[in-house]
Design an enzyme around this catalytic site. Structure first.
Site, short mmCIF file in Angstrom:
data_model
loop_
_atom_site.label_atom_id
_atom_site.label_comp_id
_atom_site.label_asym_id
_atom_site.label_seq_id
_atom_site.Cartn_x
_atom_site.Cartn_y
_atom_site.Cartn_z
N HIS A 1 -1.47 -11.28 0.96
CA HIS A 1 -1.00 -10.77 2.25
C HIS A 1 0.40 -11.26 2.55
O HIS A 1 0.88 -12.23 1.96
CB HIS A 1 -1.95 -11.22 3.38
N HIS B 1 6.98 -13.47 3.30
CA HIS B 1 6.61 -13.84 1.93
C HIS B 1 5.13 -13.61 1.70
O HIS B 1 4.34 -13.51 2.64
CB HIS B 1 6.91 -15.33 1.69
#
Length: 208
Positions: free
Chosen positions: A141, A49
């Site tokens: 990220h 995620h």
């Protein structure tokens, strides 16, 4: 982490959904066991995620987290373009090793998550200041490893090779102009992240 978080996951049908899951839970741990577990630290497996925002107090969503998540005016899927950059490492447990994500493609969805999850609707100035901090100090990220062990440049190159061999394009490494990996749209999860990592499960989800 305090409070809850909003995560952006790839669409379940996207190839990266299964590729990243296997990298995080199987391929990387088997190649680099010293990075993913230790006698004092059990392996930390988690869903692939990108965190949109954390620090969401439970009072924000109350007793109906699904209705709250559905009410956030996220941009449409075609305006959310998560694009991968380089693999990097920071001296932070939750960012020990990650794939960086280009800021511009996710800025809008991150801003809405922060506004409605933490700052409050209509607090655009606060959101803009936070976005500037987030971009420079935290950054978009997708984590691959949680851990305490420092990663050398040599090992980073080995990780890059494992990730590429799994089928993930890393354009800044491959130097293939016009090629990139990532996904469009995705699924937003609302996850209480103030407990153990093994308990990080969604209490509401929403397809963009």
């Amino acid at each position: 982490m305090t409070g809850s978080s909003l995560w952006l996951l790839p669409p379940p049908s996207h190839p990266l959904s299964s590729i990243l899951k296997e990298l995080i839970t199987a391929k990387i741990p088997s190649h680099f066991p010293h990075l993913t577990s230790s006698p004092s630290l059990p392996p930390s497996f988690f869903e692939a995620h990108m965190t949109l925002t954390s620090e969401i107090p439970p009072s924000a969503y109350g007793s109906n987290p699904q209705a709250w998540l559905d009410s956030i005016p996220f941009p449409p899927a075609e305006q959310v373009k998560l694009r991968f950059g380089r693999i990097k490492s920071q001296d932070v447990f939750h960012r020990r090793c990650f794939v960086s994500v280009e800021y511009d493609g996710v800025k809008k969805v991150v801003a809405k998550a922060r506004e409605h999850g933490v700052e409050g609707a209509g607090e655009e100035d606060k959101v803009d200041k936070w976005l500037e901090w987030w971009r420079n100090e935290y950054g978009a990220h997708v984590s691959l490893i949680y851990g305490d062990e420092k990663i050398t440049e040599e090992v980073m190159k080995e990780i890059e090779s494992v990730v590429q061999n799994a089928g993930v394009k890393l354009p800044e490494i491959d130097n293939k102009k016009g090629e990139w990996d990532g996904w469009e749209g995705g699924v937003v999860w609302l996850v209480p992240t103030d407990g153990p990592i093994k308990d990080w499960k969604p209490i509401a989800t929403r397809q963009l």
